[in-house]
Scaffold this motif. Structure first.
Motif, PDB file in Angstrom:
ATOM      1  N   UNK A 182       7.353   4.598   3.974  1.00 40.09           N
ATOM      2  CA  UNK A 182       7.006   4.314   2.580  1.00 40.09           C
ATOM      3  C   UNK A 182       5.533   4.625   2.336  1.00 40.09           C
ATOM      4  N   UNK A 183       5.272   5.459   1.324  1.00 41.84           N
ATOM      5  CA  UNK A 183       3.917   5.771   0.900  1.00 41.84           C
ATOM      6  C   UNK A 183       3.504   4.836  -0.233  1.00 41.84           C
ATOM      7  N   UNK A 184       2.195   4.687  -0.396  1.00 46.41           N
ATOM      8  CA  UNK A 184       1.652   3.762  -1.387  1.00 46.41           C
ATOM      9  C   UNK A 184       0.854   4.532  -2.435  1.00 46.41           C
ATOM     10  N   UNK A 187       1.244  -6.055   4.631  1.00 43.66           N
ATOM     11  CA  UNK A 187       1.916  -6.408   5.895  1.00 43.66           C
ATOM     12  C   UNK A 187       3.365  -5.919   5.889  1.00 43.66           C
ATOM     13  N   UNK A 188       4.026  -6.024   4.739  1.00 48.27           N
ATOM     14  CA  UNK A 188       5.387  -5.505   4.607  1.00 48.27           C
ATOM     15  C   UNK A 188       5.390  -3.989   4.771  1.00 48.27           C
ATOM     16  N   UNK A 209      -4.629   0.559   8.116  1.00 50.41           N
ATOM     17  CA  UNK A 209      -3.481   1.229   8.719  1.00 50.41           C
ATOM     18  C   UNK A 209      -2.642   1.999   7.720  1.00 50.41           C
ATOM     19  N   UNK A 210      -2.847   1.755   6.433  1.00 49.38           N
ATOM     20  CA  UNK A 210      -2.117   2.476   5.378  1.00 49.38           C
ATOM     21  C   UNK A 210      -2.879   3.689   4.857  1.00 49.38           C
ATOM     22  N   UNK A 211      -4.101   3.914   5.340  1.00 51.32           N
ATOM     23  CA  UNK A 211      -4.964   4.975   4.802  1.00 51.32           C
ATOM     24  C   UNK A 211      -4.260   6.331   4.772  1.00 51.32           C
TER      25      UNK A 211
END
Length: 400
Positions: free
Chosen positions: A199-201, A191-192, A226-228
């Motif tokens: 920011x990439x993960x 969520x953050x 949503x981070x895909x």
């Protein structure tokens, strides 16, 4: 030496390798050493995987391959990610490297510029900050404390992100703590991240299959679709399949990033070992039942070590959800002097005295960015763990 790169001065050798090397040197001199420092399963690589490697050799599959993996392995990785993580990738979105470390390093080299920051929860795997430094970035350690079960909170992640943040490195279950994030705990972090689109993960899922007590593993892009498009999901065959020496790691993510990683690999190592790649195809596509059998052994060893450590004066050890490490606190030992005369001023002096006085090799917590602790790898025999715990007990009882 003046001709060496200035970049080299920014990094240090791996402390885990340094401790293991010192333990080997003492053993070579005749000392009775019990090494609890290396993160390596003591099981043999399963027979079906070994047979696949032999068959590949006999079939002449020993030549160069595509720089970042054979099509069969990339497809096996796609199938695994869909089957286990409900993540849909194509082979063009997959990179195979010489171990998990190379895929992480390639991604950082392909993306970091001077001034870029990488948020790294501490305690962390020892290589994360130094790989960031080698790639020209700035690691930003953020404490995940014992009070929070060694898990990063959403508030701490929010506070660490700046306009310069390029990556957030996430590892669950964790090396060195074994801490695993529940879906709700991970959702608080994603969520953050959703609120910070720059920011990439980088999700290091190497210990995905080493989970205990019904813990359900999940990975960021699975929890938050949503981070895909800005997540690199990293994994390998080293830990779950007892294939550390085969050196096969992989990552899946956006095609432009994978292409950049391929470019770097094509000019550094080129392809991973062809035989190891075929062995990895069998590991991912073949039977998986031995993972659960191995985990039963790991749970027994974990419980043995946690119970023994918590009975020792000055030591507190939580029970981890996965991997094969524990990360006890030695806060109650600081300021005391060992029977051999060493003043325990921090976890490094504790670990050094423990090795020299008892022959037990552990890795001190400062190497992982959070003190005062040490890491024990319980991926060794019950007999060795029992004897090691007895020696550590004697050592702690002798502190004055």
């Amino acid at each position: 030496m003046s001709f060496l790169s200035a970049t080299l001065s920014r990094v240090k050798p791996s402390p885990t390798i340094a401790i293991t090397t010192k333990a080997q040197e003492l053993a070579a001199k005749g000392r009775d050493i019990i090494a609890l420092s290396a993160g390596e399963p003591d099981f043999d690589t399963p027979e079906n995987i070994r047979d696949a490697a032999k068959a590949a050799i006999d079939a002449g599959k020993t030549r160069y391959t595509a720089p970042d993996g054979i099509p069969e392995l990339k497809q096996a990785i796609c199938d695994k990610l869909l089957r286990d993580n409900t993540l849909n990738y194509t082979p063009a979105q997959v990179s195979v490297g010489t171990g998990g470390k190379q895929t992480l390093y390639n991604a950082l080299m392909a993306t970091l510029n001077p001034g870029d920051e990488v948020v790294v929860p501490a305690p962390y795997w020892v290589s994360y900050p130094d790989m960031v430094l080698l790639a020209g970035g700035t690691p930003v350690p953020v404490a995940a404390t014992l009070e929070n079960d060694f898990k990063l909170t959403a508030d701490a992640l929010e506070a660490a992100i700046t306009p310069k943040t390029k990556w957030f490195i996430f590892n669950s279950p964790s090396n060195p703590t074994g801490a695993g994030y529940t879906r709700d705990e991970l959702k608080a972090l994603t969520d953050v991240l959703i609120r910070h689109p720059h920011v990439w993960v980088m999700s290091d899922d190497m210990y995905e299959h080493l989970t205990f007590d019904g813990f359900r593993f999940c990975t960021p892009a699975e929890v938050e679709p949503g981070l895909y498009d800005r997540t690199l999901t990293c994994n390998g065959v080293s830990k779950a399949y007892a294939m550390t020496g085969w050196r096969i790691g992989y990552a899946a993510g956006p095609e432009p990033l994978i292409a950049a990683m391929r470019k770097i690999q094509s000019q550094s190592t080129s392809n991973p070992c062809s035989v190891s790649q075929w062995a990895a195809v069998e590991a991912l596509n073949g039977p998986q039942d031995y993972i659960a059998e191995h985990n039963k052994v790991f749970v027994r060893r974990r419980d043995l070590v946690v119970a023994a450590l918590n009975a020792m004066p000055g030591i507190t050890c939580p029970t981890p959800e996965g991997a094969f490490y524990v990360y006890p606190s030695i806060a109650g030992c600081i300021g005391k002097t060992s029977a051999g005369g060493t003043e325990v001023t921090d976890d490094e002096t504790f670990a050094t005295a423990l090795l020299e006085e008892t022959g037990v090799a552990v890795v001190f917590g400062a190497a992982f960015g959070l003190s005062p602790n040490f890491r024990v790898s319980y991926a060794t025999s019950d007999d060795a763990l029992t004897e090691a715990c007895a020696r550590i007990t004697t050592f702690c009882a002798g502190l004055r």
